[in-house]
Write a protein that holds these residues in place. Structure first.
Motif: not given
Length: 64
Positions: A32-47
């Motif tokens: 389990s990790i946590r960190g910083i991602a932009t909204g765009e990076e988050t959307r890309e990971l979800l996609e």
């Protein structure tokens, strides 16, 4: 709840998107990790099918 998250995750900071991809591709050990991602990076990971959840944690001095 915040303490549980902080105690049970590894902070990878700004490397979050890259490390999430490495874990997803089994190039890094699963954890389990946590960190910083932009909204765009988050959307890309979800996609890409990588399960992530934005969780804004306020600075400790703002906790009541």
């Amino acid at each position: 709840m915040i303490d549980i998250i902080l105690l049970n995750t590894e902070n990878v900071g700004k490397n979050f998107p890259a490390e999430a991809r490495r874990i997803h591709r089994k190039e890094a050990r699963e954890r389990s990790i946590r960190g910083i991602a932009t909204g765009e990076e988050t959307r890309e990971l979800l996609e890409e099918g990588i399960a992530v959840m934005p969780l804004p944690i306020p600075p400790r001095e703002d906790w009541h």
